[in-house]
Design a protein around this motif. Structure first.
Motif, mmCIF file in Angstrom:
data_model
loop_
_atom_site.group_PDB
_atom_site.id
_atom_site.type_symbol
_atom_site.label_atom_id
_atom_site.label_comp_id
_atom_site.label_asym_id
_atom_site.label_seq_id
_atom_site.Cartn_x
_atom_site.Cartn_y
_atom_site.Cartn_z
ATOM 1 N N TYR A 8 -3.133 49.086 22.613
ATOM 2 C CA TYR A 8 -2.762 49.757 24.084
ATOM 3 C C TYR A 8 -3.767 48.950 24.884
ATOM 4 C CZ TYR A 8 -1.205 54.127 21.612
ATOM 5 O OH TYR A 8 -1.176 54.751 20.269
ATOM 6 N N SER A 9 -2.887 49.130 26.044
ATOM 7 C CA SER A 9 -3.862 48.560 27.742
ATOM 8 C C SER A 9 -4.558 49.483 27.935
ATOM 9 C CB SER A 9 -2.471 47.710 27.866
ATOM 10 O OG SER A 9 -1.575 47.750 28.694
ATOM 11 N N VAL A 10 -5.544 49.366 28.781
ATOM 12 C CA VAL A 10 -6.200 49.849 29.033
ATOM 13 C C VAL A 10 -6.488 48.737 30.827
ATOM 14 C CG1 VAL A 10 -8.621 50.449 29.670
ATOM 15 C CG2 VAL A 10 -8.061 50.182 27.711
ATOM 16 N N VAL A 11 -5.826 49.749 31.590
ATOM 17 C CA VAL A 11 -6.174 49.207 33.344
ATOM 18 C C VAL A 11 -7.034 49.921 34.183
ATOM 19 C CG1 VAL A 11 -4.817 48.482 35.508
ATOM 20 C CG2 VAL A 11 -3.641 48.605 33.137
ATOM 21 N N PRO A 12 -7.870 49.607 34.708
ATOM 22 C CA PRO A 12 -8.667 50.880 35.533
ATOM 23 C C PRO A 12 -8.495 51.256 36.586
ATOM 24 C CG PRO A 12 -10.370 48.568 35.177
ATOM 25 C CD PRO A 12 -9.071 48.626 34.272
ATOM 26 N N ARG A 13 -8.455 51.283 37.654
ATOM 27 C CA ARG A 13 -8.591 51.841 39.212
ATOM 28 C C ARG A 13 -8.973 51.021 40.099
ATOM 29 N NH1 ARG A 13 -4.775 54.495 40.813
ATOM 30 N NH2 ARG A 13 -4.604 56.442 40.037
ATOM 31 N N MET A 14 -8.586 49.957 41.235
ATOM 32 C CA MET A 14 -8.828 49.456 41.771
ATOM 33 C C MET A 14 -8.359 49.711 43.079
ATOM 34 S SD MET A 14 -9.554 45.084 40.362
ATOM 35 C CE MET A 14 -10.447 44.947 38.764
ATOM 36 N N TRP A 15 -9.004 50.894 43.462
ATOM 37 C CA TRP A 15 -8.714 51.034 45.171
ATOM 38 C C TRP A 15 -8.462 50.109 46.052
ATOM 39 C CZ3 TRP A 15 -8.576 56.101 43.699
ATOM 40 C CH2 TRP A 15 -9.754 57.026 43.124
ATOM 41 N N GLY A 16 -7.273 50.354 46.491
ATOM 42 C CA GLY A 16 -6.537 49.086 47.142
ATOM 43 C C GLY A 16 -6.351 47.691 46.470
ATOM 44 N N ALA A 24 -17.853 43.702 34.497
ATOM 45 C CA ALA A 24 -18.162 45.240 33.606
ATOM 46 C C ALA A 24 -16.339 45.014 32.724
ATOM 47 C CB ALA A 24 -18.103 46.278 34.193
ATOM 48 N N ILE A 25 -15.735 44.227 33.566
ATOM 49 C CA ILE A 25 -14.651 44.540 32.790
ATOM 50 C C ILE A 25 -14.423 43.167 31.739
ATOM 51 C CG2 ILE A 25 -12.093 43.441 33.451
ATOM 52 C CD1 ILE A 25 -12.350 45.959 35.529
ATOM 53 N N ALA A 26 -14.959 42.237 31.681
ATOM 54 C CA ALA A 26 -15.257 41.398 31.410
ATOM 55 C C ALA A 26 -15.378 41.383 30.063
ATOM 56 C CB ALA A 26 -15.600 39.862 31.428
ATOM 57 N N GLN A 82 -2.083 44.755 42.122
ATOM 58 C CA GLN A 82 -3.168 44.029 42.414
ATOM 59 C C GLN A 82 -4.435 45.098 41.335
ATOM 60 O OE1 GLN A 82 -3.298 45.368 46.499
ATOM 61 N NE2 GLN A 82 -1.964 42.600 47.074
ATOM 62 N N ARG A 83 -4.261 45.146 39.888
ATOM 63 C CA ARG A 83 -5.465 45.336 39.250
ATOM 64 C C ARG A 83 -5.568 44.525 37.651
ATOM 65 N NH1 ARG A 83 -4.357 51.498 38.737
ATOM 66 N NH2 ARG A 83 -1.727 51.332 38.236
ATOM 67 N N ILE A 84 -5.976 44.790 37.285
ATOM 68 C CA ILE A 84 -6.106 44.209 35.557
ATOM 69 C C ILE A 84 -6.532 44.804 34.054
ATOM 70 C CG2 ILE A 84 -8.491 42.863 34.111
ATOM 71 C CD1 ILE A 84 -9.387 41.970 37.281
ATOM 72 N N ASP A 85 -5.502 44.009 33.677
ATOM 73 C CA ASP A 85 -4.661 44.774 32.272
ATOM 74 C C ASP A 85 -5.570 44.634 31.095
ATOM 75 O OD1 ASP A 85 -2.858 46.155 30.664
ATOM 76 O OD2 ASP A 85 -1.762 46.017 31.821
ATOM 77 N N LEU A 86 -6.261 45.279 30.198
ATOM 78 C CA LEU A 86 -6.532 44.050 29.141
ATOM 79 C C LEU A 86 -6.082 45.028 27.634
ATOM 80 C CD1 LEU A 86 -10.419 45.943 30.018
ATOM 81 C CD2 LEU A 86 -9.385 43.534 30.361
ATOM 82 N N PHE A 87 -5.149 43.926 27.339
ATOM 83 C CA PHE A 87 -4.178 44.287 26.386
ATOM 84 C C PHE A 87 -5.081 44.328 24.984
ATOM 85 C CE2 PHE A 87 -1.293 43.419 30.090
ATOM 86 C CZ PHE A 87 -0.601 43.961 29.501
ATOM 87 N N GLY A 88 -4.464 45.113 23.739
ATOM 88 C CA GLY A 88 -4.786 44.967 22.709
ATOM 89 C C GLY A 88 -6.173 45.792 22.227
ATOM 90 N N GLY A 143 -15.794 54.597 28.477
ATOM 91 C CA GLY A 143 -17.300 55.015 29.021
ATOM 92 C C GLY A 143 -17.630 53.982 29.590
ATOM 93 N N ASP A 144 -17.236 52.581 29.208
ATOM 94 C CA ASP A 144 -18.314 51.810 29.837
ATOM 95 C C ASP A 144 -18.153 51.237 30.710
ATOM 96 O OD1 ASP A 144 -19.529 51.822 27.121
ATOM 97 O OD2 ASP A 144 -18.382 48.879 26.667
ATOM 98 N N LEU A 145 -16.443 51.525 31.419
ATOM 99 C CA LEU A 145 -15.971 51.145 32.416
ATOM 100 C C LEU A 145 -16.285 52.038 33.581
ATOM 101 C CD1 LEU A 145 -12.088 50.220 31.100
ATOM 102 C CD2 LEU A 145 -13.625 48.646 32.567
ATOM 103 N N ASN A 146 -16.439 53.042 32.421
ATOM 104 C CA ASN A 146 -16.981 54.582 33.507
ATOM 105 C C ASN A 146 -18.070 54.438 34.277
ATOM 106 O OD1 ASN A 146 -15.344 57.971 31.935
ATOM 107 N ND2 ASN A 146 -14.653 56.195 33.621
ATOM 108 N N ALA A 147 -18.804 53.434 33.312
ATOM 109 C CA ALA A 147 -20.345 53.021 33.400
ATOM 110 C C ALA A 147 -20.800 52.009 34.826
ATOM 111 C CB ALA A 147 -21.508 52.821 32.762
ATOM 112 N N ALA A 148 -19.301 51.496 34.983
ATOM 113 C CA ALA A 148 -19.671 50.821 35.862
ATOM 114 C C ALA A 148 -18.766 51.574 37.151
ATOM 115 C CB ALA A 148 -19.397 49.591 35.955
#
Lengths: 876, 115
Positions: free
Chosen positions: A622-630, A640-642, A659-665, A676-681
């Motif tokens: 799966y790929s995971v994309v956290p929200r980056m407001w605007g 945190a993403i790194a 305009q955001r970052i996608d983490l693949f695999g 959980g980790d991304l939420n924490a940030a």
């Protein structure tokens, strides 16, 4: 609802101009529709004998006067016109001040499923086109057989050569004390429905006396309108004339589950009044029930007063022969008011045969004549499928074949005598009702199919062949397809053969399936059978599971208050047991949109991406994309993403077009942990996987850019905070550009804002996908506040009206930008109302799904079953 | 003594209309389905088309729609439906006393253990 009042207005405009009657224009008007209920006009249309035709009417025709503007009278006239349109000058008297409508569809009107317009059989144009004079709201009060003329209540006198009595039946009022109080109504015509609707508007309690067909339909309608309903039935089981005890109990159980109170064996002693208005009902056993309205639905009896007064032979009904002629050869009678071979009928189906036999004789070509009818019954209570026909009282030589499926709530009972079906009761699955009814009417020998008879036609006739086309092919030509309009298979087929090549064409030409729609699939199968590939599809259906379009399904979900997927499938007659991968996600969305906060999202009807809140890739990761407001981020978020990318082994890190970052695999099992980790940030789901708001792309705007006119980044963030989390028919992208250079590419988004010096241009319907489409300008506003309101309202309009998987671009191309503008700006309140509904829905959807999953919700979606480790010896 | 049937746990661990996966050490992953009609089916968790994980598809009737390219695979036979051609191995299942069992020898062959 468009009710009688509007029609009355229409009539009023075409009457009352006494002076005009003699002019050609007046004649035309007069033939249109003459509702002449004022005494003053009496002299203008006085008695004319058959030797002196009325002004403006074609001469040389016989004069046919019809008493009764209901289903029977009008059907008889239709049949006569179909045989010989030039034979009669027709005048129809009706006591109700309206055109001819489908009385059996009053229940859906009461229940709010149909409007009066929907149930009109013949509109004003029909009377006009056929030169029929309609005198409505002015019933005939006397028949003068000696002079062959009738007299109306207003004193109007009209002469006839042939008279047709179609007065129908009167509701039976049990003469208990209080039966004449205000608030005691019957259920017979539109006025009764209006009274019930008025009572329902005030709310409170309703008591329905009579647990037969009509009473239960009234109770259902009143319950749907929000009243507390109690049904009092004298007999031990409901609808005992149509149902056996078992089906009666199933029905009672279902009605009670829906909140109605059912009292069987209840004998009414008195209707209790308070200041002249009904206040309650007292039973003979002493129980007293509060009531703001009492519906008396204990039965009907033929309306024979007029015929009796004219000296015609009358038994329980007006006595007629096989050609529907009464004891006076100039007078015919048809419908519920007649008694034929000792039988009176209170159902619609016999009308069709009666009207045909009558018409044959009336135009001088008498056929075999009316042979009597075997009747069947369907209850028009949505969600309850119930069919009965014939005799199921049992007795000598009768055998019962019964099938019960408690899990599906099905009860079927077929009564057989001498190898013929003589009765059938179906509850829960009535699809084979017409087949059993056909076997019954034909008295066909069922011994060859006896073993599988109860399983239904497809099984019994085809040894498990479930081809529905074969099933309708096996029906005989006179098998009834549409019970509401009395259309046989032969009639549908000849309608198709004469050029009706689509469902809509059949509906408009022979009316089959045009009323309640329950026979739609039969009609469609007939089309398929006759035309094969030449069948013109009507509007595209949602999927192969249903004959309804997306638009129909959306409308019916709201109208019928359908709340869960199985209920939608049940009530709309889904052809598959649990839908398919196309309709399930669509229905889930439609319900979510229609009932925010109430509908519980069905995870198993979600496409994997929306179920796992990540995008599935070709290798199953799966790929995971956290929200980056605007599109704005911070060094901490990036760190945190790194870290997350390292920790969970992301094989690629990519910047997206939004305009955001996608983490693949990322592996399915690891999703809750990475979230959980991304939420924490401080980050939440970007919904990059959903039919939902994706991103709001921005340029830097006036805060940094030397060309910027407004704070496009700030507005973008505000819009994203307002709209994130909302589910949509399809993905939805927004962008805000700070000046007309349009660096955020707002003109290929679903909703784009272009800031200008004087305010904000709002654009809609852009798409950068396969078919690139630039936006169209929706409007220009001066403030951010207005821009936000229009944004919310536009999104809500799209959410409520577009079809599932329809982007805004094709949606707007389908409905037109003008429609959208009208919906948003046509009334001053529209924007506010739509935006309010959007914000209400957002109350329930702005919950970060990642946080819920990280906390353990739906853990089983991410975890495998126990691993299987084969023994060493098995690995050889 | 190795039993003919492999016990993979209670029926309640798979909600109706969904699937769970069962990893097989040294072999192919298995997807175990529970249909809305209450049937259980086990298939190798690989669409015959492009190896999509069938366990993540929408289950309707006794068919699953692959999440990658929407092929419809029969849960009873493993055959692709409609015009698509292809088949995925099916492992016979048994439900007894509230527990699920897979036919062990077919499972080993289907999962290509040791292959």
């Amino acid at each position: 609802m468009v009710d009688g009042n509007n029609l009355r207005t229409a009539f009023n405009t075409s009457r009352g101009n006494g002076a005009a009657w003699t002019s050609p224009e007046g004649d035309a008007l007069r033939r249109l529709f003459c509702v002449r209920d004022g005494l003053g006009e009496q002299g203008t249309v006085n008695a004319h004998s058959s030797n002196e035709p009325a002004d403006g009417l074609p001469t040389g025709r016989e004069r046919l006067v019809v008493i009764g503007n209901g289903m029977a009278g009008c059907r008889a006239v239709e049949e006569i016109l179909a045989r010989d349109p030039a034979r009669f000058n027709v005048t129809i008297f009706g006591s109700e001040p309206r055109v001819n409508y489908n009385r059996i569809m009053l229940s859906p009107v009461l229940a709010g499923e149909k409007s009066f317009d929907d149930i009109v059989i013949n509109d004003a144009a029909w009377y006009a086109d056929n030169g029929i004079e309609l005198i409505s709201g002015d019933p005939v009060v006397d028949i003068d057989r000696a002079d062959r003329r009738v007299v109306s209540r207003s004193g109007k006198v009209v002469a006839y050569d042939r008279l047709l009595i179609a007065t129908g039946s009167d509701p039976f009022i049990i003469p208990v004390p209080g039966h004449d109080l205000a608030g005691v109504v019957t259920f017979r015509d539109l006025d009764d429905v209006d009274k019930m609707l008025a009572a329902a508007d005030r709310g409170g309690s309703a008591v329905v006396i009579g647990g037969g067909l009509l009473g239960l339909e009234a109770a259902h309608g009143l319950a749907l309108r929000g009243m507390q309903v109690t049904v009092i039935h004298l007999m031990p089981t409901l609808m005992e004339r149509q149902l056996d005890e078992a089906a009666g109990w199933l029905l009672r159980d279902e009605l009670e589950r829906r909140g109605q109170t059912i009292i069987t064996g209840g004998d009414t002693a008195e209707i209790v009044g308070k200041q002249g208005h009904v206040a309650g009902v007292r039973l003979k056993d002493g129980r007293e029930l509060p009531a703001d309205i009492v519906v008396m639905a204990v039965g009907i009896r033929p309306s024979t007063t007029l015929a009796r007064g004219a000296g015609l032979e009358v038994g329980r009904g007006v006595l007629v022969d096989d050609h529907m002629v009464t004891s006076d050869p100039a007078i015919m009678a048809v419908g519920e008011c007649v008694e034929h071979r000792g039988q009176c009928y209170g159902l619609v189906a016999p009308l069709w045969d009666m009207a045909r036999s009558l018409a044959d004789a009336a135009v001088g070509r008498p056929g075999e004549g009316y042979q009597g009818s075997v009747t069947s019954t369907k209850l028009k209570v949505s969600g309850i499928d119930l069919f009965s026909a014939g005799d199921f009282s049992g007795g000598e030589g009768c055998e019962d074949i019964v099938l019960r499926d408690a899990a599906r709530g099905i009860y079927k009972r077929v009564v057989v005598r001498d190898n013929c079906v003589i009765g059938a009761v179906l509850y829960g699955d009535t699809a084979d009702g017409s087949w059993y009814f056909d076997l019954l009417k034909k008295a066909e020998d069922i011994s060859p199919i006896r073993d599988t008879l109860i399983l239904g036609q497809a099984f019994a006739m085809g040894g498990g062949n479930t081809d529905p086309c074969a099933a309708v092919a096996a029906l005989s030509d006179d098998a009834e397809i549409c019970g509401c309009n009395g259309v046989s298979k032969g009639q549908v087929v000849s309608c198709i053969d004469s050029g009706a090549h689509s469902l809509d064409a059949v509906r408009s030409q022979c009316k089959a399936s045009a009323s309640c729609g329950s026979c739609t699939s039969l009609v469609e199968n007939l089309l398929r059978l006759r035309l094969g590939a030449d069948m013109e599809s009507g509007p595209k259906t949602m999927c192969k599971c249903t004959s309804f379009t997306h638009a129909d399904v959306r409308r019916l979900i709201v109208e019928r208050k359908l709340k869960v997927i199985p209920q939608v499938m049940q009530e709309l007659g889904w052809k598959t047991p649990d839908g398919c991968a196309s309709c399930r996600p669509a229905l889930n969305y439609y319900l979510l949109c229609a009932w925010p906060g109430e509908y519980e999202d069905d995870q198993k009807s979600r496409f994997v991406n929306e179920r796992l809140h990540a995008n599935i890739q070709k290798d199953g990761t799966y790929s995971v994309v956290p929200r980056m407001w605007g599109g704005v981020t911070t060094p901490d978020e990036l760190r945190a993403i790194a870290d997350a990318a390292d920790k969970f082994g992301a094989r690629m890190v990519k910047v997206t077009g939004g305009q955001r970052i996608d983490l693949f695999g990322i592996r399915k099992e690891d999703l809750p942990a990475i979230w959980g980790d991304l939420n924490a940030a401080g980050m939440v789901s970007g919904h990059a996987y959903g039919k939902s708001l994706r991103t709001v792309k921005t340029c830097v705007g006036s805060e940094w850019c030397r060309f910027g006119t407004q704070d496009s980044t700030g507005l973008g963030i505000t819009i994203e905070k307002m709209t994130w989390g909302s589910w949509m028919p399809h993905k939805f992208k927004i962008a805000v550009s700070g000046c007309p250079r349009n660096c955020a590419e707002a003109t290929i988004k679903d909703f784009g804002v272009i800031c200008v010096d004087s305010g904000y241009e709002l654009h809609v319907g852009g798409n950068g996908g396969i078919h690139v489409r630039a936006t169209e300008l929706l409007c220009k506003v001066e403030t951010e506040h207005e821009a936000l309101a229009v944004c919310a309202a536009f999104i809500q309009l799209y959410r409520e009206e577009a079809w599932y998987l329809e982007r805004t671009a094709p949606w707007i191309e389908r409905v037109g930008l003008d429609y959208v503008k009208q919906a948003l700006f046509g009334t001053p309140d529209a924007i506010g109302a739509l935006a309010a509904r959007f914000h209400h829905s957002q109350l329930y959807s702005q919950k970060d799904p990642w946080a819920e999953r990280a906390a353990g919700k739906f853990a089983e979606l991410h975890q495998p079953l126990a691993q299987f480790r084969p023994l060493v010896t098995e690995k050889a | 003594m190795i039993g003919e049937w492999l016990d993979i746990g209670p029926v309640g661990q798979i909600a109706p209309g969904t699937a769970r996966t069962m990893p097989v050490v040294g072999g192919e992953e298995i997807a175990v389905f529970h249909t809305l009609d209450g049937e259980f089916h086990a298939l190798v968790n690989k669409c015959p088309h492009k190896h999509g994980p069938l366990s993540e598809g929408i289950v309707h009737g006794s068919v699953v729609t692959c999440p990658l390219h929407s092929w419809n695979i029969s849960l009873k036979t493993g055959e692709a439906q409609g015009d698509d051609k292809g088949c995925v191995p099916v492992i016979p299942m048994r439900v007894e006393s509230g527990r699920l069992y897979l036919k062990r020898d077919v499972l080993l062959a289907a999962a290509k253990v040791g292959a």
